[in-house]
Each structure stands twice: as C-alpha cells, then as structure tokens.
Design an enzyme around this catalytic site. Structure first.
Site, PDB file in Angstrom:
ATOM      1  N   SER B 217       0.819  -1.212   0.000  1.00 53.39           N
ATOM      2  CA  SER B 217       0.000   0.000   0.000  1.00 53.39           C
ATOM      3  C   SER B 217       0.853   1.262   0.000  1.00 53.39           C
ATOM      4  O   SER B 217       2.039   1.237   0.337  1.00 53.39           O
ATOM      5  CB  SER B 217      -0.890   0.018   1.239  1.00 53.39           C
ATOM      6  OG  SER B 217      -0.097   0.265   2.386  1.00 53.39           O
ATOM      7  N   GLY B 220       1.897   2.144   3.773  1.00 49.83           N
ATOM      8  CA  GLY B 220       2.916   1.212   4.252  1.00 49.83           C
ATOM      9  C   GLY B 220       4.243   1.415   3.545  1.00 49.83           C
ATOM     10  O   GLY B 220       5.305   1.451   4.170  1.00 49.83           O
ATOM     11  N   GLY B 221       4.179   1.574   2.237  1.00 47.60           N
ATOM     12  CA  GLY B 221       5.406   1.743   1.465  1.00 47.60           C
ATOM     13  C   GLY B 221       6.086   3.060   1.761  1.00 47.60           C
ATOM     14  O   GLY B 221       7.312   3.133   1.847  1.00 47.60           O
ATOM     15  N   GLU B 240       6.873  -0.597  -4.534  1.00 46.87           N
ATOM     16  CA  GLU B 240       5.823  -0.546  -5.553  1.00 46.87           C
ATOM     17  C   GLU B 240       4.529  -0.378  -4.774  1.00 46.87           C
ATOM     18  O   GLU B 240       4.127  -1.266  -4.030  1.00 46.87           O
ATOM     19  CB  GLU B 240       5.852  -1.826  -6.382  1.00 46.87           C
ATOM     20  CG  GLU B 240       4.984  -1.753  -7.618  1.00 46.87           C
ATOM     21  CD  GLU B 240       3.874  -2.770  -7.581  1.00 46.87           C
ATOM     22  OE1 GLU B 240       2.749  -2.379  -7.201  1.00 46.87           O
ATOM     23  OE2 GLU B 240       4.126  -3.938  -7.917  1.00 46.87           O
ATOM     24  N   CYS B 277      -2.425  -4.885  -8.595  1.00 50.95           N
ATOM     25  CA  CYS B 277      -1.969  -3.492  -8.586  1.00 50.95           C
ATOM     26  C   CYS B 277      -2.111  -2.875  -9.968  1.00 50.95           C
ATOM     27  O   CYS B 277      -1.992  -1.663 -10.117  1.00 50.95           O
ATOM     28  CB  CYS B 277      -0.534  -3.388  -8.091  1.00 50.95           C
ATOM     29  SG  CYS B 277       0.571  -4.555  -8.869  1.00 50.95           S
TER      30      CYS B 277
END
Lengths: 496, 496
Positions: B217, B220-221, B240, B277
């Site tokens: 996400s 989070g990323g 990503e 994604c």
C-alpha cells in the site's frame, strides 16, 4: 569580505519567487519538446554549447581566475575538459545505446504460462532537473559541468543553482549556454540559472522538478537529499558529498618504489591545493619502510590560495582540530600552514590509533592536508580499510606478487573506484569511469556523476505494450530508423 | 478471526531481536562469498530453487488456497510464473550483459586534455537486501517472488519479511528455498525469512542492510521509504505502492468494438477479484457511444472472496466512501457488493466531475470496483490524463486513425507502461517489461520490479583503474573468460 560580498550581490542577486516561478514554468514547458528531439538533434545542442564555451574562453577564464584564485593553466585545462565532456555525451546520443531499447515480440508460447504480448521498452527523460553547482571546479562541476551536460543529454531541462563562490563566472557561463542553446534552436526554458540558497531549495521542492543533482559538502548535500526525499512526491537526488579516499602502500611497494610513492602522494594530495573530492586524505604505509622519512623529506609544493575565504577559514578550523588530537602529530608542514595561502601539512599517526578513533582521524579536511598512518603488518590492512565509510575512491600501491585480494574485496565494497599504482586525483571523463560510491560519498550508490553512464541518472524506463508502429518512439519501431542497438527477444542486435 | 490469528501466531511467530541479529550477521557473512560466485554459478542456485518449488507444488498450493482464498488454477499458474521467473534470471546471469562491463584502455592522446588511464567498470551486488512480501500474489510477489529472485540473481543476500496474510505458505516456501539453496551449495545466510512489522522495520534500519524492496500500500510503502531515506546511511528503497491504472477509449474504438471493450474491461477489473496493482480503476468512455449501456448490461463474474478479512473490510470502507460521493452513482452492481464475497461494482461519473475532484474519484479501491467516466469530446482526454499522479500503467483503446499523440505523450510521462488495445492486468515476465512508474506508483522512478531489468536495482558500479589482470573481476579481464558482452573503448563487443 564586504567588498566581495557587495560585488557578488550586484553580479548575481538571489532569484526572487516570481522569477523562479517563471523559470520553473518555462522548464516544464520545455520538457516535452526537448524530450521529443531525436538524440542526434540533442547532440547538436550540446555541440553548440561546447563550441560557444570554447569560443568564449578568453572572456571566461579571467573571470574564473579572479573569483576562484585558481591558476590560468588549470582553468583552461578544466574548460577543455568541460567542452570535451559535452561533446562526448553528444557522441553517446548519436550512438543510441544509452536508450537501452528492448523489444519483445508477442509470443503465444512464452513459457511463463501465459502468452507474451508485444512489449517495447526505452529510457526517456525524467523532466526538469535542478543542479547545484560546486565551488572547486568552476567549469567542470559548475554551470556547464557534468551534471548539466548529462541532464541535457538525457533530455531533461536544467535549472542550475549557481555556486556563490564564482557568481560572475556563473552568470557569464550561463549567458553563453543560454545563447548557444537559443541559436541552436533548443526550446525556451531548456536551461536557466538561479541564485541563492532559498531559491535552490524552493526549486527542489517544486512538483515540476523531477530530480536533483549536487556536488559539495556532506551537511549541505544531506540537507538537500532530505528535502528531495520528504517531498509529497519524493524524487531522486544525486548528491556527491564527501570522501577521504584512503590509499594503502604494501610492504613490497614501499621497498621497491619508496621515493616515487612519496613524491606521487605529495603531488596528489596537494593538487589544486587539496581541493579535490578525490584528494587522498589518508596514506597507510609500512612502519620502518623508510616511507615516513621519504614523506617527511619530500619537497612540498609552494603554498597556493584556497578558493575563497569561507573555504580558507573552514580549512583552518578542521586542520586545527586535527592538530589538537593527541593521536596525530605533524610529520611535515610547509611555511604558514594556517596562513592564506596555507602551506601543506602532513600529519602522522599509527594503525592502532586509527582503529581506536577512526571517525575523528578520517575527518575530511578540504585543502592541502593528509594523514600518514604507519602499520606493522600488511595483514592489518583489510581491518583498517573496514573502518572507512563509503568512498569515491580507494587506492592501493602494490606489486604483482602482493597478496591483496582481501584488501581489494573490502575496498571495492567501500568505494566506487579502486585505483592501482596510480593516484585518485584526476577523474578522466570516459565510458568506463565511475565517480560515485556508497554514502556519504554519494546519496545514490547506483549512480555516477562522471563518465557517460552519468546520463542514466536522468532517465526512466517506459514500456509500450501492443502499440501500433506510428505511435511508438522511433527507437522502438520495427525498422529501427535511428539505427540504435537493441535487445530483441533477449538478444543484442544492431548498433555500431 | 480469533482462530485465524491464533493459527497465524503459531505458524509464524514474530522474529525476536536476538533471532534477527543472527540472521543479519549471517546475511552479512554470506554477502562476499555470494558476490564472488560466477554469474553462471548463481544461475544454478536459482534453478535449484525453481526446481524445488515446482517439486513442492502439491504441498504449497493447498496451503496457499487455504490462506489466500484464491482458486487452485490461479495459484498453480502463479507458481509456474514464479519458477519461470527464477530461471529467466538464471538465463540473464549466464548471458552476462547485465554486468554492463566496460573497458577503456589507457590512451595517452585522449582528447579530454589529459591521458586516459586504463579504466574498467562492472556492476556488483549491493549487499544484503530486505524484501517485504505482498499479500495479493502469494507466490510471484512473496517469499520466492520477483524481488527475491532479482536480488539473489544480483548476488545480494535476502532477508524476506513475510506477509501476515499467508504465514503458513511463507514458512513452507522459505523452507523449500533455504533447503534448495543449501543443497546447491549457497553460502549460509543467502536467504532467511523474518516475520513481524517490528522485525521488518528493524532490518531496514540495520546498517548491514543495503537496500529494501516492497510491494503493497501507499501508506505502508511510504513509511518504509521514509525509514530507508532517514537512516544515517540512506539506502535505496524500491517500493511498488498504488496505482489507479486509467484506461481511455476513443470515440472510434467505442464505435467499432463496443461489446468487446465492455467485456474486456469487466474481465480485467474483476480479475483476481480486482486485487491486482494493475487493475484498471478508471475507464474513460465517449458519452452517447453505447459503451455505458454495454457496461451496464455486461455479465459480471461470480463474486469471489477477497484475500483476507483485513482486505475485505478495507474494500468495504473505500467502496462505501466512493458510493457516498455525490459525484458518483452506481452503474451496475453484482449481488451483495459489500458482502463476503463481494459482488463487483461499476460506478459512473462525468469528465466534468473528474476534473472537479480528481483525488477523491481516483482513490484506489483494492477489490472488484471501477469507475466509468463519460466524456463529451476526445480532445478532453489529455487534460483528464493530466489529473492522475504517477501510475504503473495507463491504457488506450483506439484505432489506427485516432489522433492520440498528445494523450500518449501525457500517459508515457505519467506511467511506467502504456498499453494499446489490451488490458493492463497480467504483467508478463520478459526482457522488455517495465513494472514501475513515478510516485506513488513506486518510490524509485528509474526502476522496475518485474522483468529482467529488475536486477539493476540491487547492483552498483565499481571502476578499477590501472589494475593488474589477476586482481580484476573476471568480467573485466582482457581475455574475457566469462565471454560477456562489453563496451570496449566505447564500442560494443562480444556476447551472444
């Protein structure tokens, strides 16, 4: 300083918010048309800039001499390097290999388990870039230097934040660049000069800017890296910061070439008054080899002025700090080591002291100072090498029979360039050059700021899936109108 | 949920600090010997892992089914893709082109103005990498997925932070990987599984770790990117994150292939229950073309369960938020759009509404929902495309006579992959694939996480200056014992 500061202010006033907005808008407008130029057309732009700079040498060099206190011969050589660099990127553009063009034809039987579509991938420019010029190479790492050349070659418009150390030269160089680009038909906004710390930071924060490049100090570079990384849209920031550039002399090399090594080292650490990011700051020599004595007795070059008052005072502070460290003693010193211009200084310590306090003893001292470290046993060298952070370069002086594999392994892990029986100063602009390294040598370990691979920093890949020929970039069309080398279904084809 | 949570805790307890320390130390010890392996030897390691995973399919797939609620056929296909991917990197290793080996021979007349030394440059592994697995591809983007495969291929040891969504499969896959690597003779510490958010973050902060990779996400990323960037030694972080993957249908395409496009779109946005994604989240269609009606009347697939309770509840929240936006109305909806499993939902809005509130209407909804946007005039499409942030993909459905050059220019600037008359779901593993894009599609615009170029993320260049042959990496020796393609004095030579 007051007079200088006033002159500076007159020559290059800080870019205002309104001016910056205009320049950013122009850079953004230039991005698509500049990217749409064929690579060979962009090569013509670079050639035009190089020709114009060469033609303006007699105007540029005297201003550079006045503002940087560097000697004329050095500056003329640096300008030659700078225009060579622009033309070399032009050659790379005409070759087209930098595009890394790849074509996978559709394959119904692709063994992945699903049919492979037609996929074609090419590198394209990132968009507008802000480049922060350095002080110590007023041509090669400044307005028309390597970052500018590689970004323009990639097809990215450049906002060049001038270094305050040479404002008049920056303005003059920028005028030559802008005029040459205009006459050669480049889109308006392809290049612009900005001035002032605030304008530089504001440009780096602007959403229209897609990358940053910098050559300078660790604190300055880290602050800009943090700005680039903490944007709502983080962008790549290619900072080339600090490096100690340790050099290691084996026992056999010291026995074989004592005088030659001493002379070479003194010449390298004092080159350009020690104001090179590749200056060898630490030399490890075998105790009792006579090399310490040879260094002590070596002829130091005449004192040369540092670039400006700020660097002079910073140099004095760091040198005094080193001299006050009880682990360091003066091995040899020219006249007036803290004067302007400063005589060169060689300090001395031992391997045990280096292992005990590496951070303090490896402090980068920007100017004509280096530290000589005596070691007792060659087997200590890998452990000593491990005490260093990321480096631009690391050097070994050895012989063919030396057992240095372990040392090479450590140094290749720590540094972007490992040098054998030569000195790290003098960074040749070539296809295979690597000027980079793990942090804090740079903020982008996978990149180089010198050499033809420097272009890669300002490119990004795009894949086109199932596209009709007429909508593809030329480099990806089946008939290869640009004659670029390509990877077709995994196999290399074409190119010179 | 209590039962599941307990099972999870038993299956894969969080890695303790002491365990993590051991694993980090082992990874660091493995780095040099793994890097020293010849590329073809590392290819054998990857082949061994692929063979072992294929052989364990009947053990792995049932666990994956139980933990992810994905159907068996999909999981078997994904496992095949995963082992194909490992073997493809092996092929790239055997080829050696990925090393980007460059040799410049010494040249006294190098036109830069100073002699060129002998310089040789090659890519080398970064060192230990921490990979954060994704939930939605339990094989292809998890323990033995693309990030792991490309890092191991590059020669970087991997610490794999398991996704909590499939703990049993993660443990089982890791056992297969570790065992296969051991039997094939890989250094201990080449690969290890870690579990727990805290352990993942601690690994990313550890100075022995030299890069991070992540699929998941945006929040989070971004949090992990910020950790990687704010370390004392910042490291590359290849995240990503999220993508809306807009698709644009021209007037001519809608007139020509209305039913086919409607069917293809429904199939793509509901593939894998919309948990890709690359799911096309927005479809621009010409008003009055009949495409809206065709979509309304299209057969929606049967409801399929989402991966886990967390994704199910997150999906419901985002969908309810979208449905409560007055600019969006429901075009068509399967039975129980908020039930478990959820029926698919197509929402509808207009170009004017999209231009008025793009951020809200482009919110990524991870699951079987998409938004259809009607436009009045094809000339609006570039402006509509400009409203999107960075994307993994962007798609056009057109005909050969459509004037879409301006739209292609915008989309190629926004997205890593532009698709023509196909759909973006289904990311083929090939030489020319590009799975990346400007932020927030990824945190590293110059990289890809799928395709053979994914290896480049975990490599860094090193130049050797003036080195004797026996101390050079094999790829740089004059006699080219590995037979790799090289750039010699600027010209391509050798290789298959």
């Amino acid at each position: 300083m007051t007079a200088i500061a006033q002159t500076t202010a007159v020559v290059l006033p800080p870019t205002t918010d309104a001016e910056l907005e205009q320049l950013l808008a122009a850079a953004q407008r230039a991005a698509a048309p500049l990217a749409a130029r064929r690579p060979a057309e962009r090569a013509e732009l670079l050639d035009a800039v190089a020709d114009a700079l060469d033609a303006a040498a007699d105007q540029l060099v005297p201003v550079a001499e006045r503002e940087t206190r560097l000697p004329e011969a050095r500056l003329r050589g640096e300008l030659k390097r700078t225009t060579f660099q622009l033309r070399l990127f032009g050659e790379v553009l005409r070759d087209g290999g930098y595009l890394d063009a790849r074509i996978d034809h559709a394959d119904a039987d692709w063994p992945m388990g699903a049919p492979r579509p037609d996929l074609r991938r090419v590198l394209a420019p990132l968009g507008p870039v802000v480049v922060f010029a350095a002080s110590n190479f007023p041509f090669a790492f400044s307005v028309a230097g390597g970052d500018t050349a590689s970004a323009l070659a990639a097809g990215s418009p450049v906002l060049l934040k001038a270094h305050s150390g040479h404002p008049g030269l920056s303005r003059l160089t920028a005028e030559v660049v802008v005029s040459a680009l205009r006459e050669a038909g480049a889109p308006d906004g392809t290049f612009a000069l900005i001035a002032g710390t605030a304008a530089g930071a504001a440009a780096l924060r602007d959403p229209r800017v897609k990358a940053g490049a910098f050559t300078g100090s660790i604190p300055g570079g880290r602050a800009l890296f943090d700005i680039a990384s903490s944007r709502p849209e983080p962008i790549p920031f290619f900072g080339e910061l600090g490096s100690n550039n340790p050099a290691f002399v084996t026992e056999a090399a010291a026995a074989e070439r004592c005088a030659e090594i001493a002379e070479g080292f003194v010449s390298s650490f004092t080159l350009g008054a020690g104001q090179f990011c590749t200056k060898p700051g630490t030399l490890f020599v075998p105790a009792g080899s006579g090399l310490v004595e040879a260094l002590r007795d070596a002829a130091l070059p005449p004192a040369a002025p540092l670039l400006n008052e700020r660097i002079q005072s910073g140099y004095g502070e760091v040198l005094q700090g080193l001299q006050s460290n009880p682990r360091l003693e003066v091995l040899v010193q020219g006249a007036g080591p803290l004067a302007d211009p400063p005589g060169a200084t060689l300090l001395r310590t031992t391997a045990a002291d280096m292992l005990a306090e590496p951070d303090a003893l490896q402090t980068e001292c920007f100017g004509p100072t280096a530290v000589v470290v005596t070691y007792d046993d060659e087997s200590q060298l890998p452990e000593l090498a491990e005490t260093f952070e990321g480096q631009l370069t690391a050097t070994i002086h050895g012989t063919d029979s030396c057992q240095v594999e372990a040392l090479v392994e450590v140094l290749a892990r720590k540094a972007g360039r490992v040098v054998w029986n030569q000195w790290p100063t003098g960074v040749s602009v070539t296809y295979a050059q690597q000027h980079g390294g793990p942090y804090p040598a740079t903020t982008a370990v996978g990149s180089t700021s010198v050499g033809t691979a420097a272009m890669e920093r300002f490119l990004r890949p795009i894949a086109y899936q199932g596209f009709p020929q007429h909508l593809l970039p030329e480099a990806l069309r089946e008939d290869n109108p640009l004659a670029v080398p390509r990877l077709i279904n995994g196999r290399r084809e074409g190119g010179r």
